[in-house]
Design a protein around this motif. Structure first.
Motif, PDB file in Angstrom:
ATOM      1  N   GLN A 226       0.827  -1.211   0.000  1.00  0.00           N
ATOM      2  CA  GLN A 226       0.000   0.000   0.000  1.00  0.00           C
ATOM      3  C   GLN A 226       0.862   1.261   0.000  1.00  0.00           C
ATOM      4  O   GLN A 226       0.516   2.252  -0.654  1.00  0.00           O
ATOM      5  CB  GLN A 226      -0.938  -0.010   1.211  1.00  0.00           C
ATOM      6  N   PHE A 227       1.983   1.230   0.719  1.00  0.00           N
ATOM      7  CA  PHE A 227       2.866   2.397   0.705  1.00  0.00           C
ATOM      8  C   PHE A 227       3.461   2.605  -0.681  1.00  0.00           C
ATOM      9  O   PHE A 227       3.544   3.741  -1.176  1.00  0.00           O
ATOM     10  CB  PHE A 227       3.970   2.222   1.750  1.00  0.00           C
ATOM     11  N   LEU A 228       3.853   1.511  -1.323  1.00  0.00           N
ATOM     12  CA  LEU A 228       4.391   1.613  -2.680  1.00  0.00           C
ATOM     13  C   LEU A 228       3.339   2.182  -3.629  1.00  0.00           C
ATOM     14  O   LEU A 228       3.649   3.030  -4.484  1.00  0.00           O
ATOM     15  CB  LEU A 228       4.857   0.238  -3.159  1.00  0.00           C
ATOM     16  N   ALA A 229       2.102   1.748  -3.479  1.00  0.00           N
ATOM     17  CA  ALA A 229       1.023   2.263  -4.327  1.00  0.00           C
ATOM     18  C   ALA A 229       0.805   3.758  -4.091  1.00  0.00           C
ATOM     19  O   ALA A 229       0.567   4.526  -5.030  1.00  0.00           O
ATOM     20  CB  ALA A 229      -0.262   1.490  -4.056  1.00  0.00           C
ATOM     21  N   ALA A 230       0.894   4.177  -2.811  1.00  0.00           N
ATOM     22  CA  ALA A 230       0.722   5.603  -2.508  1.00  0.00           C
ATOM     23  C   ALA A 230       1.846   6.432  -3.110  1.00  0.00           C
ATOM     24  O   ALA A 230       1.613   7.537  -3.636  1.00  0.00           O
ATOM     25  CB  ALA A 230       0.667   5.806  -0.995  1.00  0.00           C
ATOM     26  N   LEU A 231       3.069   5.920  -3.071  1.00  0.00           N
ATOM     27  CA  LEU A 231       4.193   6.627  -3.673  1.00  0.00           C
ATOM     28  C   LEU A 231       4.019   6.764  -5.183  1.00  0.00           C
ATOM     29  O   LEU A 231       4.282   7.820  -5.765  1.00  0.00           O
ATOM     30  CB  LEU A 231       5.503   5.891  -3.371  1.00  0.00           C
ATOM     31  N   ARG A 232       3.588   5.673  -5.801  1.00  0.00           N
ATOM     32  CA  ARG A 232       3.437   5.666  -7.255  1.00  0.00           C
ATOM     33  C   ARG A 232       2.113   6.243  -7.724  1.00  0.00           C
ATOM     34  O   ARG A 232       1.914   6.439  -8.928  1.00  0.00           O
ATOM     35  CB  ARG A 232       3.553   4.220  -7.758  1.00  0.00           C
ATOM     36  N   GLN A 233       1.229   6.508  -6.768  1.00  0.00           N
ATOM     37  CA  GLN A 233      -0.123   6.971  -7.091  1.00  0.00           C
ATOM     38  C   GLN A 233      -0.779   6.010  -8.083  1.00  0.00           C
ATOM     39  O   GLN A 233      -1.299   6.408  -9.124  1.00  0.00           O
ATOM     40  CB  GLN A 233      -0.098   8.403  -7.621  1.00  0.00           C
ATOM     41  N   SER A 234      -0.739   4.732  -7.698  1.00  0.00           N
ATOM     42  CA  SER A 234      -1.292   3.685  -8.549  1.00  0.00           C
ATOM     43  C   SER A 234      -2.063   2.702  -7.681  1.00  0.00           C
ATOM     44  O   SER A 234      -2.109   2.829  -6.452  1.00  0.00           O
ATOM     45  CB  SER A 234      -0.159   2.950  -9.276  1.00  0.00           C
ATOM     46  N   GLY A 235      -2.659   1.706  -8.310  1.00  0.00           N
ATOM     47  CA  GLY A 235      -3.361   0.686  -7.567  1.00  0.00           C
ATOM     48  C   GLY A 235      -2.392  -0.200  -6.805  1.00  0.00           C
ATOM     49  O   GLY A 235      -1.221  -0.347  -7.187  1.00  0.00           O
ATOM     50  N   GLN A 236      -2.890  -0.803  -5.715  1.00  0.00           N
ATOM     51  CA  GLN A 236      -2.026  -1.660  -4.910  1.00  0.00           C
ATOM     52  C   GLN A 236      -1.684  -2.936  -5.656  1.00  0.00           C
ATOM     53  O   GLN A 236      -2.563  -3.617  -6.166  1.00  0.00           O
ATOM     54  CB  GLN A 236      -2.717  -2.029  -3.596  1.00  0.00           C
ATOM     55  N   PRO A 237      -0.406  -3.293  -5.724  1.00  0.00           N
ATOM     56  CA  PRO A 237      -0.049  -4.568  -6.348  1.00  0.00           C
ATOM     57  C   PRO A 237      -0.541  -5.746  -5.502  1.00  0.00           C
ATOM     58  O   PRO A 237      -0.721  -5.628  -4.294  1.00  0.00           O
ATOM     59  CB  PRO A 237       1.486  -4.522  -6.389  1.00  0.00           C
ATOM     60  N   ALA A 238      -0.744  -6.866  -6.148  1.00  0.00           N
ATOM     61  CA  ALA A 238      -1.234  -8.062  -5.466  1.00  0.00           C
ATOM     62  C   ALA A 238      -0.178  -8.611  -4.512  1.00  0.00           C
ATOM     63  O   ALA A 238       1.029  -8.493  -4.747  1.00  0.00           O
ATOM     64  CB  ALA A 238      -1.620  -9.117  -6.494  1.00  0.00           C
ATOM     65  N   VAL A 239      -0.652  -9.226  -3.442  1.00  0.00           N
ATOM     66  CA  VAL A 239       0.212  -9.799  -2.413  1.00  0.00           C
ATOM     67  C   VAL A 239      -0.143 -11.273  -2.245  1.00  0.00           C
ATOM     68  O   VAL A 239      -1.319 -11.637  -2.218  1.00  0.00           O
ATOM     69  CB  VAL A 239       0.039  -9.055  -1.074  1.00  0.00           C
ATOM     70  N   THR A 240       0.888 -12.110  -2.119  1.00  0.00           N
ATOM     71  CA  THR A 240       0.702 -13.534  -1.847  1.00  0.00           C
ATOM     72  C   THR A 240       1.482 -13.910  -0.601  1.00  0.00           C
ATOM     73  O   THR A 240       2.650 -13.540  -0.461  1.00  0.00           O
ATOM     74  CB  THR A 240       1.190 -14.400  -3.027  1.00  0.00           C
TER      75      THR A 240
ATOM     76  N   THR B 276       2.544   5.571   5.021  1.00  0.00           N
ATOM     77  CA  THR B 276       1.508   5.907   4.043  1.00  0.00           C
ATOM     78  C   THR B 276       0.670   7.071   4.526  1.00  0.00           C
ATOM     79  O   THR B 276       0.384   8.019   3.776  1.00  0.00           O
ATOM     80  CB  THR B 276       0.605   4.684   3.780  1.00  0.00           C
ATOM     81  N   ARG B 277       0.249   7.035   5.788  1.00  0.00           N
ATOM     82  CA  ARG B 277      -0.604   8.098   6.336  1.00  0.00           C
ATOM     83  C   ARG B 277       0.155   9.424   6.414  1.00  0.00           C
ATOM     84  O   ARG B 277      -0.435  10.485   6.217  1.00  0.00           O
ATOM     85  CB  ARG B 277      -1.109   7.693   7.715  1.00  0.00           C
ATOM     86  N   ARG B 278       1.453   9.369   6.678  1.00  0.00           N
ATOM     87  CA  ARG B 278       2.232  10.613   6.692  1.00  0.00           C
ATOM     88  C   ARG B 278       2.278  11.218   5.302  1.00  0.00           C
ATOM     89  O   ARG B 278       2.192  12.446   5.125  1.00  0.00           O
ATOM     90  CB  ARG B 278       3.642  10.343   7.211  1.00  0.00           C
ATOM     91  N   LEU B 279       2.386  10.349   4.293  1.00  0.00           N
ATOM     92  CA  LEU B 279       2.439  10.807   2.905  1.00  0.00           C
ATOM     93  C   LEU B 279       1.101  11.351   2.436  1.00  0.00           C
ATOM     94  O   LEU B 279       1.037  12.388   1.765  1.00  0.00           O
ATOM     95  CB  LEU B 279       2.873   9.641   2.011  1.00  0.00           C
ATOM     96  N   THR B 280       0.025  10.663   2.786  1.00  0.00           N
ATOM     97  CA  THR B 280      -1.295  11.002   2.224  1.00  0.00           C
ATOM     98  C   THR B 280      -2.130  11.924   3.100  1.00  0.00           C
ATOM     99  O   THR B 280      -3.017  12.605   2.599  1.00  0.00           O
ATOM    100  CB  THR B 280      -2.095   9.722   1.961  1.00  0.00           C
ATOM    101  N   HIS B 281      -1.856  11.936   4.414  1.00  0.00           N
ATOM    102  CA  HIS B 281      -2.685  12.724   5.320  1.00  0.00           C
ATOM    103  C   HIS B 281      -1.884  13.708   6.175  1.00  0.00           C
ATOM    104  O   HIS B 281      -2.453  14.382   7.038  1.00  0.00           O
ATOM    105  CB  HIS B 281      -3.487  11.808   6.252  1.00  0.00           C
ATOM    106  N   SER B 282      -0.576  13.790   5.972  1.00  0.00           N
ATOM    107  CA  SER B 282       0.292  14.705   6.725  1.00  0.00           C
ATOM    108  C   SER B 282       0.152  14.520   8.233  1.00  0.00           C
ATOM    109  O   SER B 282       0.021  15.475   8.998  1.00  0.00           O
ATOM    110  CB  SER B 282       0.004  16.161   6.341  1.00  0.00           C
ATOM    111  N   VAL B 283       0.184  13.252   8.666  1.00  0.00           N
ATOM    112  CA  VAL B 283       0.178  12.944  10.089  1.00  0.00           C
ATOM    113  C   VAL B 283       1.359  12.028  10.386  1.00  0.00           C
ATOM    114  O   VAL B 283       1.770  11.228   9.549  1.00  0.00           O
ATOM    115  CB  VAL B 283      -1.134  12.257  10.538  1.00  0.00           C
ATOM    116  N   ALA B 284       1.918  12.186  11.576  1.00  0.00           N
ATOM    117  CA  ALA B 284       2.979  11.292  12.047  1.00  0.00           C
ATOM    118  C   ALA B 284       2.407  10.451  13.185  1.00  0.00           C
ATOM    119  O   ALA B 284       1.468  10.875  13.866  1.00  0.00           O
ATOM    120  CB  ALA B 284       4.185  12.092  12.522  1.00  0.00           C
TER     121      ALA B 284
END
Length: 464
Positions: free
Chosen positions: A60-74, A378-386
């Motif tokens: 999810q953090f990678l998706a937020a950085l790339r502003q893309s959909g979350q890649p699949a996880v196994t 992710t939340r720090r990146l998208t919502h400016s919270v620590a």
């Protein structure tokens, strides 16, 4: 997702403070047997769920950085359980690793109950030797046999050592320490406004490329967290006091992917270096006792004063409330205290403590802490919270108690049942457990081989 893991992975997801809106059930696939490790508790489910939570939050953090959909996880249950046994499965090739346990560590029968002595640190062994006047296993057993377990536990703890009496679950919950943590969660997360959303200079191939992690952890739980972050690209710098003697048998596993430096935080020059590192960090992870950083002058307010954007993550053994909040503790001791070892004995008909087959409280807490750190990034990146994150082994024990136990007691999985891969360490080649969990399109790897403490300069490898 494999429906047999759906409930437990959802429960673990909520344990990191996330909600249903963030749970990507359709992007997670779980594979493997529903039961791998033999236990009276759902250790396999806990391992699979904890690995899933951390891997999903990294995706999810990678998706937020790339502003893309979350890649699949196994996530595979057998691989997850292997990771929970990683320190036991680690196999040197052509060299010898020290034993995992000190010769006098272990369970002893006192006059009225079982007690476990933890002596893997020299100072903790010395405390036991002072209290008992004994220096080998036979002499320790003879001395313990004539003493009341609770009185011995208190004496050893007051002498600076570590010990735990075996309680059943009811006894633990009725005690002051147990009652104070009966509802303790594996993690709590408190957010504050962050002045600026820090991001790496460039989006890399791995989720945490460019993320700086200051590592003040010990033994297993904290190092599991930071090893995961390092495996997905974080610049992890472990700091220890000069000459600190960590359990040597663990270092080939716990230092993997990290640089290690030595600083004396009682010396002004080293404090200045530490604060410079702190100012440039994204995350600090501490596995010290609850009051340790405060005694050094680095409570939360002091850390935030140096770095307002800092994500602060800490873990301890017996929780953050009650009379044992600053007590020394380890996984094997918490299992004795809270009822797990007693319930294991009851389930298997044993007359002695029967712990979990792996240090599951340590490993699960480490993976859950890593998940919370990834979510905080992710939340720090998208919502400016620590975030301020606190985890505990006793909270993870409560989570384990909430999971439905397996039907029957399984036969033990053998090392041959798990896949190991070759690696290099500063001590020589070895086979070890690979990082479990996969993010589609991402090849996790550790850029630093395992080695002794204090072998690198106290500076960041990455540039901001």
């Amino acid at each position: 997702m494999n429906d047999t893991f759906a409930d437990v992975t959802s429960r673990v997801w909520h344990a990191i403070g996330a909600d249903d809106a963030d749970w990507p059930a359709t992007q997670l696939t779980t594979t493997g047997p529903r039961a791998v490790l033999p236990a009276a508790f759902d250790v396999t489910g806990l391992a699979t769920g904890a690995v899933a939570a951390a891997t999903v939050t990294a995706a999810q953090f990678l998706a937020a950085l790339r502003q893309s959909g979350q890649p699949a996880v196994t996530v595979d249950s057998r691989e997850s359980c292997a990771a929970f046994a990683s320190e036991r499965l680690f196999t040197p090739i052509g060299w010898t690793r020290p034993p995992l346990w000190d010769p006098i560590a272990g369970n002893y029968r006192a006059s009225d109950a079982w007690i476990r002595l933890h002596t893997n640190y020299a100072s903790h062994r010395a405390a036991v030797e002072r209290v008992l006047g004994a220096h080998d296993r036979e002499a320790v057993q003879a001395a313990v046999a004539g003493l009341h377990a609770e009185e011995l536990e208190t004496a050893i703890v007051e002498a600076g050592g570590c010990a735990a009496v075996m309680h059943n679950r009811g006894q633990w919950l009725a005690s002051p320490a147990g009652a104070a943590t009966a509802d303790a969660l594996p993690l709590t997360v408190v957010e504050r406004r962050s002045p600026g959303a820090r991001t790496p200079n460039a989006i890399g191939q791995l989720p945490f490329d460019g993320v700086r992690v200051l590592d003040l952890t010990r033994v297993i739980a904290g190092p599991v967290c930071t090893k995961f972050l390092a495996g997905y690209g974080a610049d992890v710098l472990r700091i220890d006091p000069p000459g600190f003697d960590e359990v040597p048998s663990l270092l080939p596993e716990t230092t993997l992917g990290k640089r290690t430096a030595a600083l004396d935080l009682t010396a002004s020059s080293d404090r200045a270096m530490f604060e410079e590192l702190l100012a440039g960090a994204d995350v600090i992870v501490s596995g010290l006792r609850g009051d340790a950083l405060k005694r050094l002058g680095y409570d939360d307010d002091a850390l935030i004063a140096v770095n307002p954007d800092l994500i602060i993550a800490s873990l301890d053994a017996y929780g953050w409330d009650g009379p044992w909040r600053n007590r020394r503790g380890f996984d094997s001791l918490v299992q004795m205290s809270c009822g797990i070892a007693d319930d294991g004995a009851t389930a298997t008909g044993q007359a002695e403590p029967t712990p979990l087959p792996v240090q599951a409280l340590d490993h699960a807490t480490g993976w859950l802490l890593a998940a919370a750190v990834a979510r905080a990034l992710t939340r720090r990146l998208t919502h400016s919270v620590a975030a301020r994150i606190q985890g505990s082994l006793i909270g993870t024990a409560n989570l384990l108690y909430s999971l439905t136990p397996p039907n029957g007691h399984l036969s033990a999985a053998a090392p041959k049942d798990f896949t190991l891969v070759e690696t290099t360490t500063d001590w020589g080649p070895a086979r070890h457990v690979p990082l479990p969990g996969r993010i589609d399109g991402v090849a996790a790897h550790w850029s630093q081989q395992a080695g002794p403490l204090g072998r690198h300069p106290a500076m960041w490898a990455t540039h901001k």
